[in-house]
Design an enzyme around this catalytic site. Structure first.
Site, PDB file in Angstrom:
ATOM      1  N   ARG A   1      -8.472  -8.795   5.759  1.00 39.85           N
ATOM      2  CA  ARG A   1      -7.785  -8.322   4.563  1.00 39.85           C
ATOM      3  C   ARG A   1      -8.802  -7.960   3.493  1.00 39.85           C
ATOM      4  O   ARG A   1      -9.834  -8.623   3.357  1.00 39.85           O
ATOM      5  CB  ARG A   1      -6.835  -9.402   4.012  1.00 39.85           C
ATOM      6  CG  ARG A   1      -5.618  -9.667   4.892  1.00 39.85           C
ATOM      7  CD  ARG A   1      -4.727  -8.459   4.975  1.00 39.85           C
ATOM      8  NE  ARG A   1      -3.496  -8.676   5.724  1.00 39.85           N
ATOM      9  CZ  ARG A   1      -3.355  -8.450   7.019  1.00 39.85           C
ATOM     10  NH1 ARG A   1      -4.393  -8.025   7.738  1.00 39.85           N
ATOM     11  NH2 ARG A   1      -2.200  -8.642   7.624  1.00 39.85           N
TER      12      ARG A   1
ATOM     13  N   CYS B   1       0.847  -1.195   0.000  1.00 42.20           N
ATOM     14  CA  CYS B   1       0.000   0.000   0.000  1.00 42.20           C
ATOM     15  C   CYS B   1       0.886   1.250   0.000  1.00 42.20           C
ATOM     16  O   CYS B   1       1.772   1.403   0.826  1.00 42.20           O
ATOM     17  CB  CYS B   1      -0.877  -0.008   1.245  1.00 42.20           C
ATOM     18  SG  CYS B   1      -1.919   1.445   1.441  1.00 42.20           S
TER      19      CYS B   1
ATOM     20  N   ARG C   1      -7.769 -12.015  11.219  1.00 43.81           N
ATOM     21  CA  ARG C   1      -6.916 -11.382  10.214  1.00 43.81           C
ATOM     22  C   ARG C   1      -7.800 -10.857   9.082  1.00 43.81           C
ATOM     23  O   ARG C   1      -8.213 -11.599   8.190  1.00 43.81           O
ATOM     24  CB  ARG C   1      -5.891 -12.383   9.672  1.00 43.81           C
ATOM     25  CG  ARG C   1      -4.782 -11.747   8.820  1.00 43.81           C
ATOM     26  CD  ARG C   1      -3.818 -12.808   8.311  1.00 43.81           C
ATOM     27  NE  ARG C   1      -2.653 -12.218   7.678  1.00 43.81           N
ATOM     28  CZ  ARG C   1      -1.523 -11.906   8.304  1.00 43.81           C
ATOM     29  NH1 ARG C   1      -1.408 -12.141   9.593  1.00 43.81           N
ATOM     30  NH2 ARG C   1      -0.505 -11.365   7.657  1.00 43.81           N
TER      31      ARG C   1
ATOM     32  N   GLU D   1      -4.791  -8.222  -3.226  1.00 45.71           N
ATOM     33  CA  GLU D   1      -5.009  -8.384  -1.790  1.00 45.71           C
ATOM     34  C   GLU D   1      -4.200  -7.342  -1.036  1.00 45.71           C
ATOM     35  O   GLU D   1      -3.090  -6.986  -1.437  1.00 45.71           O
ATOM     36  CB  GLU D   1      -4.586  -9.798  -1.375  1.00 45.71           C
ATOM     37  CG  GLU D   1      -4.742 -10.115   0.097  1.00 45.71           C
ATOM     38  CD  GLU D   1      -3.506  -9.778   0.932  1.00 45.71           C
ATOM     39  OE1 GLU D   1      -3.606  -9.765   2.176  1.00 45.71           O
ATOM     40  OE2 GLU D   1      -2.434  -9.515   0.340  1.00 45.71           O
TER      41      GLU D   1
END
Length: 427
Positions: free
Chosen positions: A238, A145, A236, A192
């Site tokens: 995502r 990112c 988690r 992702e």
């Protein structure tokens, strides 16, 4: 008959077929075929007829589409240790190109996906020409990112001048995803990233990504945040972005997400004598003779005292910072790439008389959904970093499952229409 005869046939077959195709034809697992090739186990003589039969078959259609077990071809960008790849291979995909810049990750990747001459594993994708990327049906990428420069775009809008993704995203790693999509026009893609991509730079980063994929590149785009705890005992979250080159009926409602996922005890080393002996691990993580996790994973007295004092200080200040104690019935916090430093986000409880311990790298692999056949050829520090940066593999496998029918429909429609930009004509 000697072992050399089937091994020679195997080498001949590998000049024309993928490991997956050979495995499907002879009725073996793909990892077994890899072990034959590497000489770790002998190629059985009884397979000679099956291999000869495979060599006598045409194998590929005139369009280049692979028959047999392979249903689509994909590329693996920002590949890490291949978690996304493994999920898509499970649905019949064949990886034809890989890019990963980190040398330690590349070592792990090569160990688990041996270089077989069929596709390149390159380093940094930034300097690689998009035209040299093999044609493929699906592009995969867990890209980092990064913020985009919005000022230049706003100025061009004010002046009424056109702009495109090259102007908008140049200098970011997402740009390299976009330029490959633009050049190769795959049927679909999966990207992702961390959940915070949605709010990164006050949402502007995600807006540019969607604008690029939808408006500039013309793909139908769907996204959703998925929590890995449906498949492994780890919270988690995502974001997964999928896109299709054409109209589809894709729906996230088709995901099969178990309401109650597994708990930590299911992935911990077993001390009752049933822990499997893995020849690639030996006693590195678990002492099979003593039936216990190797003592080095238990926190030192100084580190345990430090973590307790650190947590107490923040509790007194009204903060929520501190270590995360995990029990057999727990769903853990998110495993991070910094886990090697102190293991504080996931400390395994060992009773009142013992200090807690870190997860071993093998347990981290299980926590991410990797099978025990996955090999860990790097140091513990690098392994913790790699698994902390990876994906929950079963999530990728499930997303691949619901994507596959739409990919197949797009490829079939493109073939029927005879477009000059046929999606499945491989270079």
């Amino acid at each position: 008959m000697t072992v050399a005869a089937p091994l020679d046939l195997l080498k001949q077959a590998r000049a024309r077929f993928t490991q997956r195709e050979i495995a499907a034809h002879v009725g073996k697992d793909i990892k077994t075929v890899r072990r034959w090739e590497k000489g770790e186990t002998p190629c059985p003589s009884m397979l000679e007829p099956a291999l000869r039969d495979l060599l006598h078959s045409s194998g590929r259609t005139k369009a280049g589409a692979v028959t047999g077990g392979t249903q689509f071809r994909f590329i693996d960008l920002f590949a890490g240790i291949g978690g996304i790849r493994m999920g898509f291979e499970a649905q019949g995909g064949d990886c034809v190109f890989t890019s990963e810049w980190n040398d330690f990750s590349t070592k792990t990747y090569r160990e688990n996906y041996p270089a077989d001459g069929e596709h390149a594993l390159i380093g940094d994708i930034v300097s690689f020409p998009a035209e040299e990327v093999p044609s493929h049906d699906v592009l995969l990428g867990g890209f980092p990112c990064q913020p985009f420069s919005i000022a230049g775009v706003s100025k061009k809008n004010a002046l009424g001048r056109p702009h495109g993704f090259e102007c908008t995203t140049q200098g970011t790693l997402f740009f390299d995803v976009a330029r490959i999509i633009a050049a190769k026009r795959p049927a679909a893609f999966l990207l992702e990233n961390v959940k915070n991509l949605l709010s990164h730079d006050k949402g502007r980063t995600f807006d540019v990504i969607l604008q690029t994929l939808r408006d500039e590149l013309g793909y139908e785009v769907h996204y959703r945040v998925v929590d890995g705890q449906h498949f492994t005992p780890q919270h988690r979250e995502r974001i997964i972005i999928v896109g299709f080159r054409g109209k589809t009926s894709f729906s996230w409602d088709d995901l099969r997400l178990p309401e109650s996922g597994p708990r930590l005890g299911s992935i911990l080393h077993r001390t009752d004598g049933s822990e499997p002996v893995l020849p690639w691990d030996h006693d590195r993580f678990f002492d099979h003779a003593a039936k216990r996790v190797q003592p080095k994973y238990t926190l030192t007295p100084n580190l345990w005292t430090y973590l307790q004092n650190y947590a107490a200080k923040h509790r007194a200040a009204g903060n929520g910072f501190g270590f995360g104690m995990a029990y057999p019935d727990s769903v853990t916090r998110t495993l991070s790439a910094r886990y090697h430093k102190d293991g504080s986000e996931i400390l395994v409880y060992q009773g009142e008389q013992l200090r807690p311990r870190r997860l071993t790298p093998r347990e981290c692999a299980r926590l991410m959904g990797f099978p025990d056949t996955f090999r860990i050829p790097v140091s513990d520090t690098q392994a913790y970093r790699q698994f902390g940066n990876s994906v929950v593999m079963p999530v990728m496998r499930e997303v691949a499952r619901i994507m596959l029918p739409h990919v197949q429909n797009l490829l079939a429609a493109q073939t029927r229409h005879g477009s000059k930009q046929t999606l499945s004509l491989y270079s």
